[in-house]
Design a protein around this motif. Structure first.
Motif, short mmCIF file in Angstrom:
data_model
loop_
_atom_site.label_atom_id
_atom_site.label_comp_id
_atom_site.label_asym_id
_atom_site.label_seq_id
_atom_site.Cartn_x
_atom_site.Cartn_y
_atom_site.Cartn_z
N GLN A 88 -5.26 6.45 13.65
CA GLN A 88 -5.99 6.24 12.40
C GLN A 88 -5.06 6.47 11.21
O GLN A 88 -5.16 5.79 10.18
N MET A 89 -4.15 7.44 11.35
CA MET A 89 -3.16 7.68 10.30
C MET A 89 -2.27 6.46 10.11
O MET A 89 -1.97 6.04 8.98
N LEU A 90 -1.82 5.86 11.22
CA LEU A 90 -1.02 4.64 11.13
C LEU A 90 -1.78 3.53 10.42
O LEU A 90 -1.24 2.82 9.57
N LYS A 91 -3.04 3.38 10.79
CA LYS A 91 -3.87 2.34 10.17
C LYS A 91 -3.99 2.57 8.67
O LYS A 91 -3.85 1.63 7.87
N SER A 92 -4.25 3.81 8.29
CA SER A 92 -4.36 4.14 6.87
C SER A 92 -3.04 3.93 6.14
O SER A 92 -3.01 3.36 5.04
N ALA A 93 -1.94 4.37 6.76
CA ALA A 93 -0.62 4.22 6.13
C ALA A 93 -0.28 2.76 5.90
O ALA A 93 0.22 2.37 4.84
N SER A 94 -0.57 1.93 6.90
CA SER A 94 -0.29 0.50 6.78
C SER A 94 -1.11 -0.13 5.66
O SER A 94 -0.60 -0.90 4.85
N SER A 95 -2.40 0.23 5.62
CA SER A 95 -3.27 -0.34 4.60
C SER A 95 -2.85 0.06 3.19
O SER A 95 -2.74 -0.78 2.29
N VAL A 96 -2.57 1.35 3.00
CA VAL A 96 -2.19 1.83 1.67
C VAL A 96 -0.87 1.23 1.22
O VAL A 96 -0.73 0.76 0.09
#
Length: 697
Positions: free
Chosen positions: A303-311
Motif C-alpha cells: 500500500q505504501m508503494l501504491k501511495s508513493a507511486s500515486s503521489v
C-alpha cells in the motif's frame, strides 16, 4: 575557439539479483548514536539527523583526508576491486535488521566508505520498499571517495506513512542546504526510493538537488507487484509470515536455471557458474529472515508503494531538478525500461541510461559501477555549476579499457600509424615527441566525421599515460530539446576521457592546470566538409588560441592526420542537402537544437549547421598521424599580446599543420600495408598483436 568534433555516425530471489550485468557514508557524531559491528564491518546509526562537522572517528577518517585527495588525483580506486558478495550483503542486512530497535526511520553510514574529498556533495540514499538501506552495498567504497553519504534505514515494523517520509527527507535537505548553500545534494532513489526522491524534489524546487533514480516505482500500477494486493486479501489471516519472493513466484518467471544458462552463454566456466550460483542460493536461503514478513507488514508495504507511486506521479510536473534515470531491461518486478522512457519525456532536465541485461536490484550486480555511470553522464559536481576541469576524475584502468573496447573497431580497421618529432627534429615512430609535462596544446586537422580523435586520445593515454582533454562541441553535453540529435549517452566515452565544452573559460582552466588539451580550430565545419575539401584547413581568421597558450607558456604541438578518404567518400554534401526542401528543414531543426558557436564570426567557420553528409564507404585504408616539433610560447606572453605578432604565429601554426598533412599524403603512398587486406595477412602470419610496419622514415 573551435570545437573538437565527435563521431557522428522475484519469482525466485536468485533471478532478481542478476549476475550478468552490462557495464558510501560518513560516520556522524551524535549523542544518541548507536554503533555495532558484524564481521569487522561497522555501522553508525542515529535516530536523529546526522550533523556535518569536522569528523574524527575511531577509523581515522580525518587523518586519511590527504590520502584520499592523492588517490583522487590519480583517478580513484578502480571499479574492478573486490566489492563484496551477495552473501556479504545478506549478512549485513540481517545484522542491521536484527540489531534495529524497531524505532522510527533513521540515517546511518557504513564506516568503510572512507573520507570523501574536501567539499564533496552530500548523497542521500533512499532505499526500496525493503527499507534496509544497503542497496548501495557494492558501491560504498567508490562512492565514499567523492560523496558524503547518508543511507536511510526504515525498520520492518515501522508504519511511517509516505508523506511523513517525504517530510523526514525534506528536513535533512533543508538543513544541509542552509549549512552549505553552494553544495549540491544528491538523492539516489532505488524503486520506492525513486518515488520518494521525486516527491521531495517537486516540493523543494529552490534547493539544488540532483536525482539519480534506479528503476523508480512510479510504474507500480502497471507492475506485477500491483497484483499481490488482491492476493493478500484472500489469504488466511492465520499465516504468521509470508515470503515476498514466494509470493512473486506465482506471477513472474525465471529462476536459477536461467541464470546458469545465461552465465554459460556469456562465456563463464561451467564449474565457476555452478559454484557462484550455489553460494548465492545458500546465502539467500540462510538469510531469508530479511524477506519474511507478517501478512499485515507486506500489505502495508505494498500500500505504501501504491501511495508513493500515486503521489510522485501527481507531482512530476513540478520536478525541475537535474535527473538521471537508470533503467534495467530485465526488471521482473517493474516495467522499468518503459517507465524510464516515460519519465525521460516528462521531466525537463532528465537523462537516461539503459542496462538491458540487468535486473531490478542493479546496484548489487557485478559490473555495475555507479561512480562510472555518474562520471560518464557528466552528473558529478561539487558546486552550483559543473566545473569540467576541477570536478573531473580521470578514468580508472577498468573504465579506460571499456572505452577502448567500445571503439576498438576503429583501431582494428584503420591500424593507426603515429609519428612524432623529437626536440632535435628527428621524426620517430611512436609518441616519444609529445612532452610529458603540461601545459600542452595539440592543434590539428579534423578528419571526416571526427573519426580521428578517439584513436589519437586513446593511443596517447595507453602508450604515454597522458590524458588529452578534448575541447569539444557542446552538442555532446547539452540535451537536444527537440530530440533530433543523437542521445547524450552516445558520448559517454568522450566525457570519461575528459572532453570539455568549448569555451574561453574551460580553455583557460585547462591551460592554468597544466593539462594537455586537444583543439581542432576547424571544428564541425572541417569534420563535415564538402565534396573535394579533403585535407583542406577551414580555420577562422582570428588567432583564437595563440595568446591563451602564450599566457601560460604552453607548448603548441601541431599535427596532421590523413586517411579519411581511405574509408569513405562524400557523395552528398551540405550544399546538395540544402537544395532538397525536406533535408533543408531537418538541418534547420538539428541546428536550432544545438548550442550556437561563433555567432560573432564571419566566413566559413561561422556556418556550422548540423548535418550528416552522404558517405559512400570504402574498403578501410589506414590512418596516419604526424606530430611536428613543438612551438614554444614560454616567455612570449607580452610579445604575443600584439595582434600582428600573434597573427603571424597563428599562420605559422596553420602552415605547419598543412605541411604535416602533405608529408603524410606523400609517405603513405609508399606504405605496403596501407590496405586492410595486406595488414590482415601480416598479422595472421606474425600474430594479431604484432605491430604492422609502415613506410620508411
Amino acid at each position: 575557439m573551435a570545437a573538437n568534433g565527435a563521431p557522428l555516425f522475484l519469482a525466485n530471489l536468485s533471478s532478481v539479483f542478476r549476475r550478468d550485468a552490462t557495464s558510501s557514508s560518513v560516520g556522524k557524531s551524535k549523542p544518541r548514536q548507536i554503533s555495532f559491528s558484524n564481521s569487522s564491518r561497522r555501522f553508525a546509526v542515529s535516530t536523529e539527523q546526522p550533523t556535518t562537522t569536522s569528523r574524527s572517528s575511531g577509523s581515522g577518517r580525518l587523518e586519511k583526508r590527504e590520502e584520499a585527495e592523492a588517490v583522487a588525483a590519480t583517478g580513484f580506486e578502480d571499479p574492478a576491486v573486490e566489492r563484496g558478495s551477495l552473501k556479504d550483503y545478506f549478512e549485513r542486512s540481517k545484522e542491521l535488521v536484527r540489531r534495529s530497535d524497531g524505532g522510527p526511520p533513521r540515517w546511518f553510514t557504513p564506516l568503510e566508505c572512507g573520507p570523501p574529498l574536501i567539499n564533496s556533495p552530500l548523497l542521500l540514499f533512499l532505499p526500496g520498499i525493503i527499507g534496509v538501506g544497503l542497496g548501495l552495498f557494492k558501491q560504498h567504497q567508490r562512492l565514499g571517495k567523492i560523496f558524503e553519504i547518508w543511507c536511510l534505514h526504515i525498520p520492518v515494523v515501522d508504519r511511517t506513512p509516505f508523506t511523513e517520509l517525504v517530510k523526514l527527507v525534506e528536513r535533512v535537505i533543508r538543513s544541509e542546504n542552509h549549512r552549505s548553500p553552494n553544495r549540491p545534494i544528491y538523492l539516489v532513489g532505488e524503486s520506492f526510493g525513486g518515488c520518494l526522491a521525486l516527491a521531495v524534489a517537486a516540493l523543494n524546487p529552490d534547493i539544488d538537488l540532483v536525482l539519480i533514480l534506479a528503476n523508480p516505482a512510479t510504474s507500480f500500477s502497471r507492475s506485477h507487484l500491483q497484483r499481490l494486493i488482491p492476493l493478500l486479501d484472500i489469504m488466511p489471516d492465520q499465516l504468521p509470515l509470508i515470503s515476498l519472493p514466494n509470493m512473486l513466484s506465482s506471477i513472474t518467471t525465471g529462476g536459477p536455471l536461467r541464470m546458469m544458462i545465461e552465465s554459460v552463454v556469456k562465456g563463464l566456466p561451467f564449474q565457476q557458474t555452478i559454484g557462484e550460483l550455489s553460494q548465492d542460493l545458500v546465502a539467500i536461503s540462510s538469510h531469508l529472515s530479511v524477506w519474511f514478513w507478517p501478512k499485515e507488514t507486506l500489505r502495508w508495504k505494498l500500500q505504501m508503494l501504491k501511495s508513493a507511486s500515486s503521489v510522485s506521479n501527481s507531482l512530476l510536473h513540478d520536478v525541475k531538478a537535474l535527473t538521471l534515470i537508470i533503467s534495467s531491461g530485465k526488471d521482473e518486478l517493474l516495467p522499468s525500461l518503459e517507465e524510464g522512457g516515460r519519465l525521460f519525456r516528462a521531466l525537463p532536465n532528465c537523462e537516461i541510461r539503459k542496462f538491458n541485461d540487468s535486473g531490478h536490484f542493479l546496484f548489487l550486480e557485478d559490473g555495475i559501477d555507479l561512480v562510472t555511470i555518474i562520471k560518464a553522464a557528466g552528473f558529478y559536481r561539487r558546486g552550483k555549476n559543473t566545473d569540467h576541469v576541477s570536478d573531473y576524475m580521470p578514468p580508472t584502468p577498468t573504465e579506460f579499457q571499456k572505452v577502448y573496447d567500445e571503439y576498438i573497431w576503429i583501431n582494428a580497421a584503420t591500424n593507426p600509424v603515429m609519428l612524432s618529432t623529437l626536440e632535435d627534429g628527428k621524426i620517430v615512430r611512436g609518441l616519444a615527441g609529445i612532452p610529458s609535462e603540461g601545459p600542452v596544446l595539440l592543434v590539428g586537422y579534423h578528419m571526416l566525421l571526427g573519426l580521428d580523435s578517439f584513436p589519437l586520445v586513446t593511443k596517447i593515454f595507453s602508450e604515454r599515460n597522458i590524458l588529452v582533454r578534448g575541447i569539444a562541441h557542446p552538442v555532446i553535453f547539452v540535451r537536444d530539446k527537440q530530440g533530433t540529435l543523437p542521445d547524450l549517452s552516445a558520448y559517454d566515452s568522450f566525457r570519461i576521457m575528459g572532453a570539455v565544452p568549448v569555451s574561453a573559460t574551460n580553455f583557460y582552466k585547462l591551460m592554468s592546470s597544466n593539462s594537455h588539451a586537444l583543439l581542432y580550430p576547424g571544428g564541425m565545419r572541417e569534420a563535415l566538409h564538402r565534396k573535394g575539401e579533403e585535407y583542406k584547413l577551414i580555420w577562422p581568421e582570428q588567432s583564437e588560441f595563440v595568446r591563451m597558450a602564450a599566457r601560460f607558456g604552453a607548448k603548441i604541438i601541431l599535427f596532421g592526420a590523413v586517411g579519411e578518404d581511405d574509408i569513405g567518400e562524400v557523395v552528398v554534401d551540405y550544399d546538395d542537402l540544402m537544395k532538397i526542401p525536406y533535408f533543408k528543414g531537418e538541418i534547420e531543426r538539428l541546428t536550432n537544437g544545438a548550442v550556437k558557436l561563433r555567432t560573432d564570426a564571419n566566413g566559413e567557420v561561422a556556418n556550422q549547421d548540423v548535418h550528416l553528409p552522404g558517405i559512400l564507404p570504402k574498403f578501410p585504408g589506414r590512418f596516419y598521424y604526424y606530430f611536428g616539433k613543438p612551438f614554444e610560447t614560454k616567455g612570449r606572453k607580452q610579445e604575443l599580446r600584439d595582434k600582428d605578432k600573434s597573427k603571424k604565429l597563428y599562420l605559422e601554426v596553420k602552415s605547419e599543420v598543412a605541411r604535416c598533412i602533405d608529408y603524410l599524403k606523400e609517405k603513405r603512398e609508399k606504405d605496403p600495408y596501407r590496405n586492410l587486406l595486406s595488414r590482415l595477412i601480416y598479422q595472421a602470419t606474425n600474430g594479431f598483436t604484432s605491430e604492422v610496419p609502415t613506410f620508411e622514415l
